[in-house]
Structure formats: structure tokens, C-alpha cells
Design a protein around this motif. Sequence first.
Motif, PDB file in Angstrom:
ATOM      1  N   ALA A   1       0.843  -1.209   0.000  1.00 36.02           N
ATOM      2  CA  ALA A   1       0.000   0.000   0.000  1.00 36.02           C
ATOM      3  C   ALA A   1       0.875   1.256   0.000  1.00 36.02           C
ATOM      4  O   ALA A   1       0.587   2.217  -0.717  1.00 36.02           O
ATOM      5  CB  ALA A   1      -0.932  -0.009   1.206  1.00 36.02           C
ATOM      6  N   LYS A   2       1.959   1.248   0.761  1.00 36.06           N
ATOM      7  CA  LYS A   2       2.871   2.395   0.784  1.00 36.06           C
ATOM      8  C   LYS A   2       3.504   2.609  -0.589  1.00 36.06           C
ATOM      9  O   LYS A   2       3.654   3.749  -1.042  1.00 36.06           O
ATOM     10  CB  LYS A   2       3.961   2.198   1.841  1.00 36.06           C
ATOM     11  N   ARG A   3       3.887   1.520  -1.236  1.00 37.06           N
ATOM     12  CA  ARG A   3       4.474   1.621  -2.581  1.00 37.06           C
ATOM     13  C   ARG A   3       3.458   2.236  -3.558  1.00 37.06           C
ATOM     14  O   ARG A   3       3.781   3.133  -4.327  1.00 37.06           O
ATOM     15  CB  ARG A   3       4.908   0.236  -3.068  1.00 37.06           C
ATOM     16  N   LYS A   4       2.218   1.772  -3.488  1.00 37.44           N
ATOM     17  CA  LYS A   4       1.174   2.281  -4.374  1.00 37.44           C
ATOM     18  C   LYS A   4       0.813   3.734  -4.040  1.00 37.44           C
ATOM     19  O   LYS A   4       0.483   4.510  -4.912  1.00 37.44           O
ATOM     20  CB  LYS A   4      -0.066   1.384  -4.303  1.00 37.44           C
ATOM     21  N   ASN A   5       0.897   4.100  -2.757  1.00 43.88           N
ATOM     22  CA  ASN A   5       0.625   5.473  -2.357  1.00 43.88           C
ATOM     23  C   ASN A   5       1.735   6.402  -2.832  1.00 43.88           C
ATOM     24  O   ASN A   5       1.475   7.526  -3.252  1.00 43.88           O
ATOM     25  CB  ASN A   5       0.454   5.564  -0.836  1.00 43.88           C
ATOM     26  N   LYS A   6       2.956   5.929  -2.789  1.00 45.18           N
ATOM     27  CA  LYS A   6       4.082   6.728  -3.274  1.00 45.18           C
ATOM     28  C   LYS A   6       3.912   7.035  -4.756  1.00 45.18           C
ATOM     29  O   LYS A   6       4.138   8.164  -5.208  1.00 45.18           O
ATOM     30  CB  LYS A   6       5.394   5.969  -3.031  1.00 45.18           C
ATOM     31  N   LYS A   7       3.472   6.040  -5.519  1.00 45.90           N
ATOM     32  CA  LYS A   7       3.206   6.224  -6.954  1.00 45.90           C
ATOM     33  C   LYS A   7       2.075   7.242  -7.149  1.00 45.90           C
ATOM     34  O   LYS A   7       2.156   8.120  -7.997  1.00 45.90           O
ATOM     35  CB  LYS A   7       2.839   4.858  -7.565  1.00 45.90           C
TER      36      LYS A   7
END
Length: 148
Positions: free
Chosen positions: A129-135
Motif C-alpha cells: 500500500a505504501k508503494r502504491k501510495n508513493k506512486k
Amino acid sequence: MRERGRVIIIPNEKKIKEECFEQEIVMNHLEALDEFVRKYRLPYHFTEGDYQKAPIDIAKDGHMIIKTVEDQGIAIFYLPNRVTNRQMDWLENNKFLFFNDNLIGAYVIDENEEEPDQISGLLEIIQEAKRKNKKYRKEEEENVRKEI
């Protein structure tokens, strides 16, 4: 009749203003997914056989979904392609709700893949989720720059 589980949907804030949709379910999770679709007049029509298709379709539309089965300690997440700031905040603020679950997994939506990937464990879900939020945040920043 006793509650079987819950459906929690954290909508993409660009599409739906309400912070969170949550509904207890008695029979199956499709009840709550249908209610979400009706409430926000989304263009979906699910049938009894769409038990797995329904949350994936809604997640493809940008909404984060969690289905639980209370008596079995199961939590299944559906992470959209981009996790918005509201969705990430909700996950960070509510992760403790899932600490005691026996089985935690997620279907991970990726716009470049036909079928979602599957991951397991709360830590892995939060990291994804953090990776997708960063994107998501990077794209938002780029959009602001284009507007200036």
C-alpha cells in the motif's frame, strides 16, 4: 441472525467524498458490495456468481476494500492500482483491527496485469500500500506541476 463479517470500503476521494463505507454482512459479502454500488450509483451489476469479481472490479475503479469473516479471523484486502492518501491514512490508523486475524491476504490490482497478484500478511500488505501510495503522490505532484 448473527453477523458473519464486514465489508469496509475506503473510496478514492476523487470519486466519492464519503470517508468510509462499512457494513456488517449476514450471508455473504456481495450484499455490502451491492449496497455500495447502489448508494453511489456505480455502473456495476453483480450476480450471485460474482463473489470474487465484484470486489476486484470495484478495486479496479480505485476503491480499497477489506472483507472480513469474523468467526474465522480472516481479512482479505483488495488494493487498487493507486492507493490514495485517504486510503493510506485509513490503513495506518486501523491496522490494529487486523492484528489478531489468523489469515490476512490481499489481491493487488495492477493496471498492466489482467489478473491481480496475491500477497499475504499484514506487513506485506502495508508495504505494498505504501508503494502504491508513493506512486499516487508522485502522479499528483506531476499533475500539479502541469497545471502551474
